[in-house]
Design a protein around this motif. Structure first.
Motif, short mmCIF file in Angstrom:
data_model
loop_
_atom_site.label_atom_id
_atom_site.label_comp_id
_atom_site.label_asym_id
_atom_site.label_seq_id
_atom_site.Cartn_x
_atom_site.Cartn_y
_atom_site.Cartn_z
N ALA A 201 -50.86 -38.88 68.49
CA ALA A 201 -51.74 -39.69 67.65
C ALA A 201 -51.68 -39.31 66.17
CB ALA A 201 -53.18 -39.59 68.14
N ARG A 202 -51.45 -38.04 65.86
CA ARG A 202 -51.45 -37.59 64.46
C ARG A 202 -50.22 -38.05 63.69
NH1 ARG A 202 -53.82 -31.90 63.26
NH2 ARG A 202 -54.75 -33.10 61.60
N PHE A 203 -49.18 -38.49 64.39
CA PHE A 203 -47.98 -38.99 63.70
C PHE A 203 -47.74 -40.45 64.11
CE2 PHE A 203 -43.55 -39.50 62.58
CZ PHE A 203 -43.43 -38.76 61.42
N ALA A 204 -47.40 -40.65 65.38
CA ALA A 204 -47.12 -42.02 65.86
C ALA A 204 -48.35 -42.91 65.72
CB ALA A 204 -46.65 -41.98 67.31
N GLY A 205 -49.52 -42.35 65.90
CA GLY A 205 -50.75 -43.13 65.84
C GLY A 205 -51.07 -43.68 64.46
N VAL A 206 -50.51 -43.07 63.42
CA VAL A 206 -50.76 -43.56 62.06
C VAL A 206 -49.51 -44.18 61.43
CG1 VAL A 206 -52.68 -42.00 61.61
CG2 VAL A 206 -50.36 -41.29 61.03
N LEU A 207 -48.39 -44.15 62.13
CA LEU A 207 -47.16 -44.71 61.56
C LEU A 207 -46.50 -45.81 62.38
CD1 LEU A 207 -45.36 -41.50 60.22
CD2 LEU A 207 -46.44 -43.32 58.89
N PHE A 208 -46.57 -45.75 63.70
CA PHE A 208 -45.76 -46.64 64.54
C PHE A 208 -46.49 -47.86 65.07
CE2 PHE A 208 -43.24 -42.64 66.04
CZ PHE A 208 -42.69 -42.49 64.78
N GLY A 209 -47.79 -47.96 64.87
CA GLY A 209 -48.57 -49.07 65.41
C GLY A 209 -48.45 -50.35 64.59
N PRO A 210 -49.03 -51.43 65.08
CA PRO A 210 -48.98 -52.73 64.38
C PRO A 210 -49.53 -52.62 62.95
CG PRO A 210 -49.88 -52.99 66.58
CD PRO A 210 -49.77 -51.51 66.33
N GLY A 211 -48.74 -53.10 61.99
CA GLY A 211 -49.15 -53.10 60.60
C GLY A 211 -49.01 -51.76 59.90
N GLN A 212 -48.63 -50.72 60.63
CA GLN A 212 -48.49 -49.42 60.00
C GLN A 212 -47.12 -49.28 59.34
OE1 GLN A 212 -49.54 -46.94 63.36
NE2 GLN A 212 -51.70 -46.88 62.74
N LEU A 213 -46.94 -48.21 58.58
CA LEU A 213 -45.76 -48.02 57.75
C LEU A 213 -44.44 -48.17 58.51
CD1 LEU A 213 -44.92 -47.38 54.86
CD2 LEU A 213 -44.95 -44.97 55.47
N LEU A 214 -44.33 -47.58 59.69
CA LEU A 214 -43.12 -47.69 60.52
C LEU A 214 -43.45 -48.45 61.81
CD1 LEU A 214 -41.58 -44.12 60.05
CD2 LEU A 214 -40.84 -46.27 59.00
N ASP A 215 -43.99 -49.62 61.65
CA ASP A 215 -44.41 -50.48 62.76
C ASP A 215 -43.25 -50.64 63.76
OD1 ASP A 215 -45.04 -52.72 64.38
OD2 ASP A 215 -46.10 -53.72 62.75
N ALA A 216 -43.48 -50.20 64.99
CA ALA A 216 -42.43 -50.23 66.02
C ALA A 216 -42.03 -51.64 66.42
CB ALA A 216 -42.89 -49.45 67.25
N SER A 217 -42.79 -52.66 66.03
CA SER A 217 -42.36 -54.03 66.30
C SER A 217 -41.34 -54.49 65.26
CB SER A 217 -43.56 -54.99 66.35
OG SER A 217 -44.13 -55.13 65.06
N ARG A 218 -41.20 -53.74 64.17
CA ARG A 218 -40.25 -54.07 63.11
C ARG A 218 -39.06 -53.10 63.06
NH1 ARG A 218 -42.74 -53.94 57.63
NH2 ARG A 218 -40.72 -54.78 57.09
#
Length: 163
Positions: free
Chosen positions: A87-104
């Motif tokens: 959560a401290r890394f992926a939770g603030v970077l990889f989710g929808p609309g986040q900097l490294l959004d995994a959908s993009r």
């Protein structure tokens, strides 16, 4: 450069906000890529070397076949790619609309040679494990990307410590 107290407070607030608004991180896909007859710079050869990795998202290619959305995140000394799945890394970077959004983005978190779930001395060879250095690690990561994951271009490469 010295920051004013208001600037320091603003930076602290921004960091605290990022952690406060952390989302439940998406779940990665994990895999293993086996390199046959990997030759280390020392001249030693491993008949089979396993490179473990986790990914988020899917690769996207343009009309020429060039991958346009791959992001490689490398762990530090004694770490693993798993350190970036919480959560401290992926939770603030990889989710929808986040900097490294995994959908993009196609995010790749490898375990390097000698680390995590990749081949390492403690798997059984101990002192007989080939001597390896950073050049060997870079070559192994290159093979994982190009041969294993068919990634021919990185949009971003980042890491911590040795990464």
């Amino acid at each position: 450069m010295k920051l004013c107290s208001a600037c320091t407070l603003a930076v602290a607030f921004a960091l605290a906000s990022a952690f406060a608004f952390a989302q439940e991180p998406p779940k990665p896909t994990e895999g293993d890529f086996v390199v046959h007859n990997f030759r280390f710079r020392s001249g030693e050869v491993l008949p089979e070397m396993n490179l473990h990795y986790a990914t988020y998202g899917k690769p996207v290619t343009d009309s020429t076949g060039r991958v346009t959305n791959a992001v490689l995140i490398l762990h530090g000394t004694t770490g693993t790619g798993q350190q970036f799945t919480g959560a401290r890394f992926a939770g603030v970077l990889f989710g929808p609309g986040q900097l490294l959004d995994a959908s993009r983005y196609f995010i790749i978190l490898p375990d390097n040679v000698g680390h995590g779930h990749s081949t390492k001395p403690s798997d059984g060879l101990h002192a007989h494990f080939p001597h390896y250095d950073y050049d060997d690690m870079v070559e192994a990561q290159h093979l994982l990307l190009t041969d294993g994951l068919k990634v021919n271009h990185l949009r971003l490469l980042m890491g911590t410590s040795m990464g």
